[in-house]
Design a protein around this motif. Structure first.
Motif, PDB file in Angstrom:
ATOM      1  N   LEU A 195       3.214   0.612  -9.177  1.00 53.96           N
ATOM      2  CA  LEU A 195       1.924   0.728  -8.958  1.00 53.96           C
ATOM      3  C   LEU A 195       0.823   1.843 -10.011  1.00 53.96           C
ATOM      4  O   LEU A 195       2.012   3.115  -9.614  1.00 53.96           O
ATOM      5  CB  LEU A 195       1.071   1.197  -7.809  1.00 53.96           C
ATOM      6  CG  LEU A 195      -0.484   1.213  -8.037  1.00 53.96           C
ATOM      7  CD1 LEU A 195      -1.228   0.234  -8.468  1.00 53.96           C
ATOM      8  CD2 LEU A 195      -1.041   1.388  -6.418  1.00 53.96           C
ATOM      9  N   LYS A 227       5.363   4.426  -1.835  1.00 55.36           N
ATOM     10  CA  LYS A 227       6.330   3.755  -1.655  1.00 55.36           C
ATOM     11  C   LYS A 227       5.491   3.216  -3.123  1.00 55.36           C
ATOM     12  O   LYS A 227       6.222   1.917  -3.596  1.00 55.36           O
ATOM     13  CB  LYS A 227       5.629   2.738  -0.778  1.00 55.36           C
ATOM     14  CG  LYS A 227       7.531   3.268   0.332  1.00 55.36           C
ATOM     15  CD  LYS A 227       7.581   3.136   1.479  1.00 55.36           C
ATOM     16  CE  LYS A 227       8.366   3.406   2.441  1.00 55.36           C
ATOM     17  NZ  LYS A 227       8.719   2.762   3.555  1.00 55.36           N
ATOM     18  N   LYS A 228       4.091   2.152  -3.013  1.00 55.20           N
ATOM     19  CA  LYS A 228       3.340   0.841  -3.941  1.00 55.20           C
ATOM     20  C   LYS A 228       3.434   2.040  -5.240  1.00 55.20           C
ATOM     21  O   LYS A 228       3.799   1.199  -6.460  1.00 55.20           O
ATOM     22  CB  LYS A 228       2.032   1.204  -3.585  1.00 55.20           C
ATOM     23  CG  LYS A 228       1.306   0.199  -1.805  1.00 55.20           C
ATOM     24  CD  LYS A 228       2.228  -0.724  -2.439  1.00 55.20           C
ATOM     25  CE  LYS A 228       1.085  -1.260  -3.455  1.00 55.20           C
ATOM     26  NZ  LYS A 228       1.841  -3.137  -3.690  1.00 55.20           N
ATOM     27  N   TYR A 245       3.123   5.628   2.436  1.00 49.71           N
ATOM     28  CA  TYR A 245       2.859   3.732   2.149  1.00 49.71           C
ATOM     29  C   TYR A 245       2.114   4.190  -0.179  1.00 49.71           C
ATOM     30  O   TYR A 245       2.675   3.413  -0.979  1.00 49.71           O
ATOM     31  CB  TYR A 245       1.676   3.278   2.740  1.00 49.71           C
ATOM     32  CG  TYR A 245       1.075   1.756   2.267  1.00 49.71           C
ATOM     33  CD1 TYR A 245       2.278   1.084   2.502  1.00 49.71           C
ATOM     34  CD2 TYR A 245      -0.132   1.214   0.862  1.00 49.71           C
ATOM     35  CE1 TYR A 245       1.622  -0.539   2.039  1.00 49.71           C
ATOM     36  CE2 TYR A 245       0.030   0.608   0.506  1.00 49.71           C
ATOM     37  CZ  TYR A 245       0.772  -1.007   1.357  1.00 49.71           C
ATOM     38  OH  TYR A 245       0.578  -1.698   0.645  1.00 49.71           O
ATOM     39  N   GLU A 301      -4.759   0.733   3.257  1.00 45.29           N
ATOM     40  CA  GLU A 301      -3.388  -0.102   2.684  1.00 45.29           C
ATOM     41  C   GLU A 301      -4.032  -1.376   1.917  1.00 45.29           C
ATOM     42  O   GLU A 301      -2.837  -1.290   0.979  1.00 45.29           O
ATOM     43  CB  GLU A 301      -2.264  -0.054   3.793  1.00 45.29           C
ATOM     44  CG  GLU A 301      -1.711   1.560   3.838  1.00 45.29           C
ATOM     45  CD  GLU A 301      -0.434   1.259   5.456  1.00 45.29           C
ATOM     46  OE1 GLU A 301      -0.706  -0.038   5.805  1.00 45.29           O
ATOM     47  OE2 GLU A 301      -0.441   1.959   5.672  1.00 45.29           O
ATOM     48  N   LEU A 354      -5.085   0.340  -2.033  1.00 47.17           N
ATOM     49  CA  LEU A 354      -4.100  -0.128  -2.344  1.00 47.17           C
ATOM     50  C   LEU A 354      -3.149  -0.905  -2.783  1.00 47.17           C
ATOM     51  O   LEU A 354      -2.687  -1.409  -3.804  1.00 47.17           O
ATOM     52  CB  LEU A 354      -2.693   1.031  -2.064  1.00 47.17           C
ATOM     53  CG  LEU A 354      -3.617   2.324  -1.684  1.00 47.17           C
ATOM     54  CD1 LEU A 354      -2.590   2.713  -0.581  1.00 47.17           C
ATOM     55  CD2 LEU A 354      -4.219   2.885  -2.454  1.00 47.17           C
ATOM     56  N   ARG A 355      -2.790  -2.103  -1.676  1.00 43.21           N
ATOM     57  CA  ARG A 355      -2.060  -3.084  -2.199  1.00 43.21           C
ATOM     58  C   ARG A 355      -2.679  -4.249  -3.035  1.00 43.21           C
ATOM     59  O   ARG A 355      -2.135  -4.673  -3.322  1.00 43.21           O
ATOM     60  CB  ARG A 355      -1.897  -3.977  -0.532  1.00 43.21           C
ATOM     61  CG  ARG A 355      -1.159  -5.103  -0.575  1.00 43.21           C
ATOM     62  CD  ARG A 355      -1.235  -5.908   0.766  1.00 43.21           C
ATOM     63  NE  ARG A 355      -0.502  -4.894   2.050  1.00 43.21           N
ATOM     64  CZ  ARG A 355      -1.062  -4.630   2.554  1.00 43.21           C
ATOM     65  NH1 ARG A 355      -2.575  -5.182   2.435  1.00 43.21           N
ATOM     66  NH2 ARG A 355      -0.848  -3.867   3.511  1.00 43.21           N
TER      67      ARG A 355
END
Length: 229
Positions: free
Chosen positions: A117, A111-112, A108, A77, A80-81
């Motif tokens: 993204l 959602k990104k 997750y 995560e 990805l963040r």
């Protein structure tokens, strides 16, 4: 307001991954040391392709490869963040989806991407973007029971769609079984096709592709035209 930015291919390029690189470039070239979240989770031998991909992205973005067997959910995560782009190559679609779900990062990741993204994917990475992965040509060798895709588009996808009439008839007979149980359309992408999803708009930018709506004849798509349900 953020919206979807998807570049979906059947193949990554002609004898290279140049199509992937060119689709990624606008999201990376003006950033300082941007991170590309690289998810080769459909392959049992991802390390073999790492150097090729790192070389192709050199000077444009820094790949951070996700390994769901060796990384904890939070580590993935975090990648990805911090990423400016997520890149999902081909392989076995069932294995790819199995690893995403089992690691706990599927929701997750979705959602990104929904938050803006950009995603560039080919083959299994393209099929993953549909409501489910049941139109994948892979064998379910991993024995997964996870069949829901990322649900980023209303279309299912079929990659490597043949260009010859015999190959298409064989593929069509196989894909027809999907519409016995499901109502949503299938986008069939030939090698070399490039589909762009911009928010709620889906366009065939290049190459040959077809849409097959339930209870209708398949329709060949025109380059540059919006694809409608």
């Amino acid at each position: 307001m953020p919206s979807l930015n998807l570049h979906l291919f059947s193949t990554p390029g002609k004898d290279d991954i140049n199509d992937v690189i060119e689709a990624s470039r606008p999201y990376l070239e003006d950033k300082h040391d941007p991170i590309v979240a690289y998810l080769p989770l459909g392959s049992l031998y991802a390390e073999r392709w790492l150097e090729l991909n790192e070389t192709a992205f050199k000077g444009l973005g820094r790949l951070q490869m996700v390994n769901t067997e060796l990384m904890r959910q939070k580590e993935i995560e975090d990648i990805l963040r911090d990423a400016s782009l997520v890149y999902i190559p081909g392989g076995n679609t069932f294995l790819l989806n199995h690893r995403l779900h089992l690691s706990g990062i599927s929701l997750y990741l979705k959602k990104k991407i929904q938050a803006g993204l950009p995603l560039v994917g080919f083959s299994a990475g393209t099929v993953l973007c549909g409501p489910n992965i049941l139109t994948a040509a892979s064998m379910n060798t991993v024995g997964t029971s996870f069949f829901d895709g990322l649900g980023l588009t209303p279309f299912n996808f079929s990659a490597h769609y043949p260009l010859d009439s015999h190959g298409q008839s064989v593929k069509d007979e196989w894909l027809a079984d999907y519409h016995f149980f499901h109502d949503n359309p299938i986008l069939m992408l030939s090698d070399g096709a490039h589909v762009k999803v911009d928010g709620k708009k889906t366009t065939l930018l290049r190459g040959e592709a077809w849409i097959w709506r339930k209870d209708e004849e398949k329709e060949k798509l025109e380059e540059g035209k919006l694809i409608v349900l």
